[in-house]
Design an enzyme around this catalytic site. Sequence first.
Site, PDB file in Angstrom:
ATOM      1  N   GLU A   1      20.300  22.115  29.303  1.00 29.03           N
ATOM      2  CA  GLU A   1      19.866  20.594  29.500  1.00 29.03           C
ATOM      3  C   GLU A   1      21.095  19.621  29.928  1.00 29.03           C
ATOM      4  O   GLU A   1      20.797  18.338  29.935  1.00 29.03           O
ATOM      5  CB  GLU A   1      19.416  20.252  28.374  1.00 29.03           C
ATOM      6  CG  GLU A   1      18.136  20.466  26.948  1.00 29.03           C
ATOM      7  CD  GLU A   1      18.215  20.043  26.066  1.00 29.03           C
ATOM      8  OE1 GLU A   1      17.921  18.982  26.337  1.00 29.03           O
ATOM      9  OE2 GLU A   1      17.101  20.544  25.462  1.00 29.03           O
TER      10      GLU A   1
ATOM     11  N   GLU B   1      13.187  25.803  25.731  1.00 28.59           N
ATOM     12  CA  GLU B   1      12.856  25.742  24.425  1.00 28.59           C
ATOM     13  C   GLU B   1      11.452  25.104  25.725  1.00 28.59           C
ATOM     14  O   GLU B   1      11.427  24.222  26.249  1.00 28.59           O
ATOM     15  CB  GLU B   1      13.538  24.409  24.192  1.00 28.59           C
ATOM     16  CG  GLU B   1      15.329  24.543  23.383  1.00 28.59           C
ATOM     17  CD  GLU B   1      15.831  23.143  23.220  1.00 28.59           C
ATOM     18  OE1 GLU B   1      14.851  22.732  22.822  1.00 28.59           O
ATOM     19  OE2 GLU B   1      17.007  23.672  23.351  1.00 28.59           O
TER      20      GLU B   1
END
Length: 364
Positions: free
Chosen positions: A185, A288
């Site tokens: 991320e 995710e």
Amino acid sequence: MRKGIAFAAVLMVFAACGRPHPADPGATRETVKLYRNLLALQSGGMMFGHQDALLYGYGWFYEEGRSDVKEVCGDYPAVCGWELGHLELGDSLSLDSVRFDKIRSLLTEAFLRGNVNTISWHLRNPLTGGSAWDVTSAETVRSLLPGGEKHSLFMDYLDKLAGFLLSLRTPGGTFIPVVFRPYHEHTGSWFWWGRNLCTADDYMALWRLTVTYLRETRGIHHLLYAYSTDRFTTREEYLERYPGDDLIDMVAFDLYDRGPGFPETLGNCAAIVSQIAKEKKKIAAVSETGGPIARQTDWWTAVLLKTLEPFDLSWVLVWRNPHNNPAAAFAPFKGHPSTADFLLFHDHPETLFLKDIAPLKLYR
Ligand code: BMA
């Protein structure tokens, strides 16, 4: 025809037309097989993954054989996600209060059953001593690189990580292949390795230092490495901090459904990543995600499957089901309002669960 049988044919075709290799030239036999099989399989179906699937679920913790997903659809997820945060401290419990020895034993069982295992690492901030989310210093990544003030502490973190990874072996001694997904991320700025917290060069240097240490210094050859951003809009943005084809096996991204515009963003990211994967001969995944499944009970088919179906993706993994907070569960559990729709998702020919992939013997 059962889903798995169709994919066995895909694998045979694939075996005849090329022998791609993981980034690690010394990858173990099982790791090479997994890589090739995942590459082949991604055009035939999308595996379903769940973080911490076998460790706990809503209302339970460490119960042999249990999985929330299995209790809903009768099958385990195909991909099991695990998290190593706090391993770097030498602790026996993770940041999510999970025993590392449980992770080791359940991950081993999952491998023996035919699951794919992937590991994330929310490691603490070595410069400030804070959590992975401590973004008070923009010097952290720089401080870990050779010559930096926290370099030796960081090498100690990597050393603890290496020790755990080297302990992932079957009773017969085979190293268990794992898709390792650190520093994720990073197109966002909420982790100390995020976009506004370091330069692109320093981020890439962090990756190179990590892979080189694990691979060359520690002789770890059972990992596939996943590069996993958060949201992005263009190919250039996605690749801005890509550390190199010689380090990375999987191109992936994390994206949660936080409201209007999600399907469009998800579709755009999936299109870009699956295209890059094709060009680079890498594996593509949604590493995710999670949606408002308690409210939007047809989210599985109407949003997730509908959006991702057009693309060649190895898997989509939903995040964990905390044992004490049903509202925060990203997978259904027994009695969940999205059960009926999840069953449609499970039965759809595009989605793959453990019973679909186990017969394919992805490590052989
Ligand atoms: C986050 C949250 C945290 C957790 C972390 C690592 O997304 O679920 O509660 O500690 O992942 O698993």
